[in-house]
Design an enzyme around this catalytic site. Structure first.
Site, PDB file in Angstrom:
ATOM      1  N   TYR A 144       0.839  -1.203   0.000  1.00 59.32           N
ATOM      2  CA  TYR A 144       0.000   0.000   0.000  1.00 59.32           C
ATOM      3  C   TYR A 144       0.869   1.245   0.000  1.00 59.32           C
ATOM      4  CZ  TYR A 144      -3.590   3.370   1.390  1.00 59.32           C
ATOM      5  OH  TYR A 144      -4.455   4.433   1.424  1.00 59.32           O
ATOM      6  N   ASP A 245       9.497   4.008   0.216  1.00 61.99           N
ATOM      7  CA  ASP A 245       8.341   4.615   0.869  1.00 61.99           C
ATOM      8  C   ASP A 245       8.509   4.407   2.365  1.00 61.99           C
ATOM      9  OD1 ASP A 245       5.956   5.430   1.920  1.00 61.99           O
ATOM     10  OD2 ASP A 245       4.698   4.387   0.459  1.00 61.99           O
ATOM     11  N   LYS A 272       3.062  10.827   7.999  1.00 62.23           N
ATOM     12  CA  LYS A 272       2.703  10.370   9.345  1.00 62.23           C
ATOM     13  C   LYS A 272       3.469  11.078  10.470  1.00 62.23           C
ATOM     14  CE  LYS A 272       0.597   6.382   7.556  1.00 62.23           C
ATOM     15  NZ  LYS A 272      -0.681   5.790   7.759  1.00 62.23           N
TER      16      LYS A 272
HETATM   17  N1  PMP Z   1       2.614   4.950   1.997  1.00 61.38           N
HETATM   18  C1  PMP Z   1       2.491   4.068   3.000  1.00 61.38           C
HETATM   19  C2  PMP Z   1       3.556   3.042   3.203  1.00 61.38           C
HETATM   20  C3  PMP Z   1       1.380   4.129   3.852  1.00 61.38           C
HETATM   21  O1  PMP Z   1       1.239   3.242   4.832  1.00 61.38           O
HETATM   22  C4  PMP Z   1       0.417   5.151   3.644  1.00 61.38           C
HETATM   23  C5  PMP Z   1      -0.793   5.304   4.556  1.00 61.38           C
HETATM   24  N2  PMP Z   1      -1.016   4.368   5.495  1.00 61.38           N
HETATM   25  C6  PMP Z   1       0.590   6.032   2.589  1.00 61.38           C
HETATM   26  C7  PMP Z   1       1.699   5.918   1.796  1.00 61.38           C
HETATM   27  C8  PMP Z   1      -0.422   7.105   2.323  1.00 61.38           C
HETATM   28  O2  PMP Z   1      -0.376   8.056   3.331  1.00 61.38           O
HETATM   29  P1  PMP Z   1      -1.629   8.995   3.649  1.00 61.38           P
HETATM   30  O3  PMP Z   1      -2.660   8.139   4.295  1.00 61.38           O
HETATM   31  O4  PMP Z   1      -1.085  10.061   4.529  1.00 61.38           O
HETATM   32  O5  PMP Z   1      -2.100   9.526   2.328  1.00 61.38           O
END
Ligand code: PMP
Length: 438
Positions: A144, A245, A272
């Site tokens: 994700y 990521d 985050k």
């Molecule tokens: N990348 C990863 C690895 C994530 O876990 C998330 C969200 N859980 C995102 C991107 C997207 O972040 P956001 O919810 O702040 O859009």
């Protein structure tokens, strides 16, 4: 017991059904028959609108690491609020937070702020395309990375779509254009040979390889070092960028996952925890890659605005959060994470329920199988495992532990040893209920 002891939440949800689709704003926080509405939080505890108390083991899906309402973060945010919450000008706060991040991640020299992890990933993929002039991206099956069309390809291919061992590019959202699928190369996680061969095959068209070193939705198993090293090598070989990521994994250590694994990506996405509880995202990397954003010599290769990008309230709270997160804080997070993992693993052995925990640092996930979890497919729940997970989750909730319904826990610094014991005790009692399923 849920849902009987949650009448106010039930009522709020009934109201929400009229003005929000399915009564919902975030698919991730939906639950049946209705979600539990939060009223307030303090430290590692949350109270819902009915006054029920929980130890918060989800921490807004890993974005909080100091728990709720930390005095230093309240002070940083309110001080900025009193000065103004947003301007049509840059502020010093973005320079301060960028400098801190550059000081922590060895692979980065510059930072570009955004409002979410989704946006950070989107801009990182676009930056890779702008830098290389190539159209395709590669990403791991089941990983994700937020809601950008390209990043969510093959997020949840069902077993019926698996063809042999080969990874498949499958749309996640209905309406995803075929062209998007054609421009995404799905690679298997933790399989060096297959990933390298796919990357070589598409090499000349590949802008980047996007990888999360410990992908939550694909099982939260740490990547093998050899896998990340192979991605590092083959991306250099084919001239594609390697993007880590670290939206979640930045909470694994002072220098992020890249510090733990000792591998430097070309670009890193963050989010985050760096917002101190406020919405945030960031793209970071070496100057030669980040220059696509540079407007100082005319229209940049990749223009990027964002009315709320580098919002000063977020920046100030983020800076305060990151300053509190020193080496000692990470050592404490490692200790409590290990204690919870060990405690739950011991309970699995005692109850005889198949499975155990995976994860690192303050993150863990519970699997209800003795199969070796390596990637998305090996983490895929059978019906029996899904049933065990549902019983376990209900058990945790009814014992005052709030965790993600798919088994993820994110621990926080305000947790005391007694809180850790309470989490393990609730998990052990819930596992006994799972054992009773037979
Ligand atoms: N990348 C990863 C690895 C994530 O876990 C998330 C969200 N859980 C995102 C991107 C997207 O972040 P956001 O919810 O702040 O859009």
């Amino acid at each position: 017991m849920y849902p009987e002891s949650h009448p106010q939440s039930r009522e709020l949800y009934a109201r929400a059904l009229n003005s929000l689709p399915g009564g919902n704003t975030r698919t991730t926080v939906f639950m049946k028959p209705f979600p539990i509405y939060a009223a307030r939080g303090s430290g590692c505890r949350v109270w819902d609108v009915d006054g029920n108390e929980y130890i918060d083991c989800i921490n807004n899906f890993t974005s909080l690491i100091h728990g709720h309402a930390h005095p230093a973060l309240i002070e940083a945010a309110t001080k900025q609020l009193a000065l103004g919450s947003a301007f049509g000008m840059p502020t010093e706060s973005e320079v301060d937070l960028a400098e801190l991040l550059v000081g922590r991640l060895p692979s980065i020299e510059q930072v570009r702020f955004a409002n979410s992890g989704t946006e950070a990933v989107m801009m990182a993929l676009k930056a890779a395309r702008a830098h290389t002039g190539r159209p395709k991206i590669a990403k791991c099956e089941g990983a994700y990375h937020g809601s950008y069309d390209y990043a969510e390809v093959s997020l949840d291919p069902p077993p019926s779509a698996w063809c042999g061992n080969a990874p498949v590019s499958v749309a996640y959202a209905k309406g995803t254009p075929q062209n998007v699928l054609a421009d995404v190369v799905t690679i298997p996680f933790n399989d060096v040979e297959a990933a390298v061969s796919l990357i070589r095959e598409h090499g000349p068209e590949l802008a980047c390889v996007l990888v999360d070193p410990m992908p939550n939705r694909a099982g939260l198993v740490p990547a093998d070092r050899a896998y990340l090293e192979a991605l590092r090598q083959v991306t250099r070989e084919v001239g594609a960028l390697l993007i880590f990521d670290e939206v979640i994994t930045f909470r694994l250590g002072y220098h992020g996952a890249q510090g733990l694994w000792g591998i430097d990506p070309d670009l890193t996405t963050l989010g985050k925890i760096i917002g101190g509880g406020f919405p945030v995202g960031a793209i970071a990397g070496g100057k030669q890659f980040m220059s696509v954003f540079d407007p100082s010599s005319g229209k940049p290769a990749l223009p990027h605005g964002g009315t709320f990008s580098a919002n000063p309230v977020t920046m100030r709270a983020g800076l305060a959060a990151m300053e509190l997160l020193d080496e000692a804080a990470f050592a404490r997070l490692d200790t409590i994470g290990q204690a919870v993992r060990d405690g739950i693993d011991a309970a699995f052995r005692k109850t005889g329920v198949p499975g155990g925990t995976v994860g690192l640092g303050s993150l863990l996930k519970i699997h209800f199988t003795d199969r070796r979890i390596r990637d998305y497919r090996s983490a895929y729940l059978t019906e029996a495992e899904a049933k065990r997970q549902a019983v376990f989750n209900a058990g945790l909730l009814n014992r005052g532990i709030s965790a993600a319904n798919y088994g993820l826990m994110a621990l926080s610094l305000p947790m005391t040893d007694a809180d850790v014991d309470a989490i393990v005790a609730a998990a052990s009692a819930s596992l006994q209920e799972v054992a009773a399923l037979g």
